[in-house]
Design a protein around this motif. Structure first.
Motif, PDB file in Angstrom:
ATOM      1  N   LEU A  59     -89.895 -50.641  28.716  1.00  0.00           N
ATOM      2  CA  LEU A  59     -89.756 -49.955  27.438  1.00  0.00           C
ATOM      3  C   LEU A  59     -90.732 -48.782  27.337  1.00  0.00           C
ATOM      4  O   LEU A  59     -90.368 -47.700  26.861  1.00  0.00           O
ATOM      5  N   ALA A  60     -91.942 -48.966  27.816  1.00  0.00           N
ATOM      6  CA  ALA A  60     -92.926 -47.874  27.821  1.00  0.00           C
ATOM      7  C   ALA A  60     -92.404 -46.695  28.637  1.00  0.00           C
ATOM      8  O   ALA A  60     -92.578 -45.532  28.246  1.00  0.00           O
ATOM      9  N   ALA A  61     -91.750 -46.985  29.769  1.00  0.00           N
ATOM     10  CA  ALA A  61     -91.233 -45.914  30.629  1.00  0.00           C
ATOM     11  C   ALA A  61     -90.133 -45.116  29.940  1.00  0.00           C
ATOM     12  O   ALA A  61     -90.098 -43.883  30.033  1.00  0.00           O
ATOM     13  N   ILE A  62     -89.245 -45.790  29.214  1.00  0.00           N
ATOM     14  CA  ILE A  62     -88.145 -45.081  28.552  1.00  0.00           C
ATOM     15  C   ILE A  62     -88.645 -44.326  27.318  1.00  0.00           C
ATOM     16  O   ILE A  62     -88.174 -43.234  27.014  1.00  0.00           O
ATOM     17  N   ILE A  63     -89.642 -44.871  26.631  1.00  0.00           N
ATOM     18  CA  ILE A  63     -90.259 -44.144  25.507  1.00  0.00           C
ATOM     19  C   ILE A  63     -90.979 -42.905  26.041  1.00  0.00           C
ATOM     20  O   ILE A  63     -90.873 -41.819  25.472  1.00  0.00           O
ATOM     21  N   ARG A  64     -91.683 -43.067  27.146  1.00  0.00           N
ATOM     22  CA  ARG A  64     -92.377 -41.922  27.769  1.00  0.00           C
ATOM     23  C   ARG A  64     -91.365 -40.829  28.146  1.00  0.00           C
ATOM     24  O   ARG A  64     -91.601 -39.641  27.929  1.00  0.00           O
ATOM     25  N   LEU A  65     -90.211 -41.242  28.680  1.00  0.00           N
ATOM     26  CA  LEU A  65     -89.167 -40.264  29.005  1.00  0.00           C
ATOM     27  C   LEU A  65     -88.729 -39.527  27.743  1.00  0.00           C
ATOM     28  O   LEU A  65     -88.607 -38.300  27.748  1.00  0.00           O
ATOM     29  N   GLY A  66     -88.487 -40.272  26.666  1.00  0.00           N
ATOM     30  CA  GLY A  66     -88.075 -39.638  25.413  1.00  0.00           C
ATOM     31  C   GLY A  66     -89.078 -38.604  24.937  1.00  0.00           C
ATOM     32  O   GLY A  66     -88.700 -37.501  24.516  1.00  0.00           O
ATOM     33  N   LEU A  67     -90.348 -38.936  25.025  1.00  0.00           N
ATOM     34  CA  LEU A  67     -91.379 -37.978  24.603  1.00  0.00           C
ATOM     35  C   LEU A  67     -91.426 -36.765  25.522  1.00  0.00           C
ATOM     36  O   LEU A  67     -91.649 -35.640  25.063  1.00  0.00           O
ATOM     37  N   GLN A  68     -91.194 -36.982  26.813  1.00  0.00           N
ATOM     38  CA  GLN A  68     -91.173 -35.839  27.733  1.00  0.00           C
ATOM     39  C   GLN A  68     -89.961 -34.959  27.486  1.00  0.00           C
ATOM     40  O   GLN A  68     -90.058 -33.733  27.592  1.00  0.00           O
ATOM     41  N   VAL A  69     -88.816 -35.556  27.203  1.00  0.00           N
ATOM     42  CA  VAL A  69     -87.630 -34.765  26.868  1.00  0.00           C
ATOM     43  C   VAL A  69     -87.932 -33.923  25.633  1.00  0.00           C
ATOM     44  O   VAL A  69     -87.570 -32.754  25.568  1.00  0.00           O
ATOM     45  N   TYR A  70     -88.637 -34.505  24.683  1.00  0.00           N
ATOM     46  CA  TYR A  70     -88.997 -33.780  23.459  1.00  0.00           C
ATOM     47  C   TYR A  70     -90.005 -32.655  23.733  1.00  0.00           C
ATOM     48  O   TYR A  70     -89.823 -31.524  23.305  1.00  0.00           O
ATOM     49  N   ARG A  71     -91.069 -32.968  24.450  1.00  0.00           N
ATOM     50  CA  ARG A  71     -92.177 -32.025  24.621  1.00  0.00           C
ATOM     51  C   ARG A  71     -92.038 -31.085  25.801  1.00  0.00           C
ATOM     52  O   ARG A  71     -92.380 -29.914  25.718  1.00  0.00           O
ATOM     53  N   GLU A  72     -91.622 -31.654  26.947  1.00  0.00           N
ATOM     54  CA  GLU A  72     -91.746 -30.908  28.198  1.00  0.00           C
ATOM     55  C   GLU A  72     -90.751 -31.422  29.242  1.00  0.00           C
ATOM     56  O   GLU A  72     -91.122 -32.039  30.232  1.00  0.00           O
ATOM     57  N   PRO A  73     -89.446 -31.189  29.016  1.00  0.00           N
ATOM     58  CA  PRO A  73     -88.447 -31.764  29.924  1.00  0.00           C
ATOM     59  C   PRO A  73     -88.577 -31.295  31.376  1.00  0.00           C
ATOM     60  O   PRO A  73     -88.178 -32.022  32.289  1.00  0.00           O
ATOM     61  N   ALA A  74     -89.156 -30.131  31.593  1.00  0.00           N
ATOM     62  CA  ALA A  74     -89.317 -29.640  32.964  1.00  0.00           C
ATOM     63  C   ALA A  74     -90.318 -30.475  33.763  1.00  0.00           C
ATOM     64  O   ALA A  74     -90.354 -30.399  34.992  1.00  0.00           O
ATOM     65  N   SER A  75     -91.113 -31.302  33.082  1.00  0.00           N
ATOM     66  CA  SER A  75     -92.120 -32.103  33.782  1.00  0.00           C
ATOM     67  C   SER A  75     -91.573 -33.439  34.306  1.00  0.00           C
ATOM     68  O   SER A  75     -92.290 -34.160  34.991  1.00  0.00           O
ATOM     69  N   ILE A  76     -90.329 -33.769  34.000  1.00  0.00           N
ATOM     70  CA  ILE A  76     -89.746 -35.037  34.446  1.00  0.00           C
ATOM     71  C   ILE A  76     -89.511 -34.962  35.944  1.00  0.00           C
ATOM     72  O   ILE A  76     -88.976 -33.983  36.465  1.00  0.00           O
ATOM     73  N   THR A  77     -89.925 -36.021  36.640  1.00  0.00           N
ATOM     74  CA  THR A  77     -89.876 -36.026  38.103  1.00  0.00           C
ATOM     75  C   THR A  77     -88.807 -36.986  38.635  1.00  0.00           C
ATOM     76  O   THR A  77     -88.346 -37.888  37.925  1.00  0.00           O
ATOM     77  N   ASP A  78     -88.456 -36.792  39.900  1.00  0.00           N
ATOM     78  CA  ASP A  78     -87.536 -37.714  40.583  1.00  0.00           C
ATOM     79  C   ASP A  78     -88.122 -39.121  40.593  1.00  0.00           C
ATOM     80  O   ASP A  78     -87.391 -40.099  40.390  1.00  0.00           O
ATOM     81  N   ASP A  79     -89.419 -39.225  40.848  1.00  0.00           N
ATOM     82  CA  ASP A  79     -90.064 -40.547  40.871  1.00  0.00           C
ATOM     83  C   ASP A  79     -89.939 -41.242  39.519  1.00  0.00           C
ATOM     84  O   ASP A  79     -89.741 -42.456  39.452  1.00  0.00           O
ATOM     85  N   GLN A  80     -90.067 -40.488  38.462  1.00  0.00           N
ATOM     86  CA  GLN A  80     -89.951 -41.061  37.120  1.00  0.00           C
ATOM     87  C   GLN A  80     -88.533 -41.599  36.890  1.00  0.00           C
ATOM     88  O   GLN A  80     -88.361 -42.699  36.368  1.00  0.00           O
ATOM     89  N   VAL A  81     -87.530 -40.850  37.279  1.00  0.00           N
ATOM     90  CA  VAL A  81     -86.141 -41.300  37.131  1.00  0.00           C
ATOM     91  C   VAL A  81     -85.899 -42.525  38.021  1.00  0.00           C
ATOM     92  O   VAL A  81     -85.267 -43.493  37.597  1.00  0.00           O
ATOM     93  N   ASP A  82     -86.444 -42.504  39.226  1.00  0.00           N
ATOM     94  CA  ASP A  82     -86.320 -43.667  40.118  1.00  0.00           C
ATOM     95  C   ASP A  82     -86.977 -44.903  39.510  1.00  0.00           C
ATOM     96  O   ASP A  82     -86.451 -46.019  39.618  1.00  0.00           O
ATOM     97  N   GLU A  83     -88.123 -44.712  38.852  1.00  0.00           N
ATOM     98  CA  GLU A  83     -88.805 -45.826  38.194  1.00  0.00           C
ATOM     99  C   GLU A  83     -87.921 -46.414  37.084  1.00  0.00           C
ATOM    100  O   GLU A  83     -87.800 -47.635  36.950  1.00  0.00           O
ATOM    101  N   LEU A  84     -87.291 -45.544  36.309  1.00  0.00           N
ATOM    102  CA  LEU A  84     -86.405 -46.013  35.239  1.00  0.00           C
ATOM    103  C   LEU A  84     -85.235 -46.803  35.823  1.00  0.00           C
ATOM    104  O   LEU A  84     -84.857 -47.850  35.290  1.00  0.00           O
ATOM    105  N   ARG A  85     -84.671 -46.319  36.921  1.00  0.00           N
ATOM    106  CA  ARG A  85     -83.584 -47.056  37.584  1.00  0.00           C
ATOM    107  C   ARG A  85     -84.078 -48.409  38.076  1.00  0.00           C
ATOM    108  O   ARG A  85     -83.370 -49.410  37.964  1.00  0.00           O
TER     109      ARG A  85
END
Length: 171
Positions: A111-137
């Motif tokens: 849940l922390a990971a998906i909330i963190r993604l939401g905040l990054q989409v809000y603040r700084e979507p260009a900072s989202i990494t492949d590793d982060q998406v892999d972690e969510l998967r």
């Protein structure tokens, strides 16, 4: 104090009159945000379409509300924040989870990971990494659920920004 008047099906014009009329006919009443959004049929129509579309999201409602709480705590819309906290409570989300979401996290790693993604989409979507998406998967989130986070955040941006510009506050 509101900066715009609330509109009704009688005071709205054009497409807004139709949209408000349909909403009032279906629901009996509309809230301050929707009646005020009617000043722009484009904004009201876009909000309604995105809101309807997000009902088909794969991300569960409790998670969506927690992401919304995190985003609204950052955006600063008290009206939206209060609404999402109330919605989370109605879904029996524990107060501790609500508090942690307000702080942008959770004691549950997934849940922390998906909330963190939401905040990054809000603040700084260009900072989202492949590793982060892999972690969510790896936590079990599907690509559709991950993509739905963008919709959840987008809905929060339009509602929060509109309420702040229009001067709408909890009340």
């Amino acid at each position: 104090m509101p900066r715009f008047d609330r509109l009704t099906p009688e005071t709205a014009v054009g497409a807004s009159r139709e949209l408000l009329g349909e909403l009032v006919e279906r629901h009996g009443t509309v809230g301050d945000m929707v009646s005020t959004m009617a000043h722009s049929p484009a904004v009201l129509g876009g909000y309604l379409q995105l809101s309807r579309a997000m009902r088909r999201a794969k991300i569960d409602r409790r998670t969506s509300e927690l992401i919304s709480i995190a985003v609204q705590a950052q955006q600063g819309c008290g009206m939206c924040l209060a609404s999402h906290v109330e919605a989370a409570r109605s879904l029996d989300v524990p107060e501790e989870k609500i508090r942690l979401a307000h702080d942008g996290t959770s004691s549950d790693a997934a849940l922390a990971a998906i909330i963190r993604l939401g905040l990054q989409v809000y603040r700084e979507p260009a900072s989202i990494t492949d590793d982060q998406v892999d972690e969510l998967r790896a936590f079990g989130y599907s690509d559709r659920a991950i993509a739905d986070v963008v919709g959840v955040v987008s809905l929060n941006v339009i509602t929060g920004a509109f309420n702040l510009v229009a001067g709408l506050t909890p009340g």
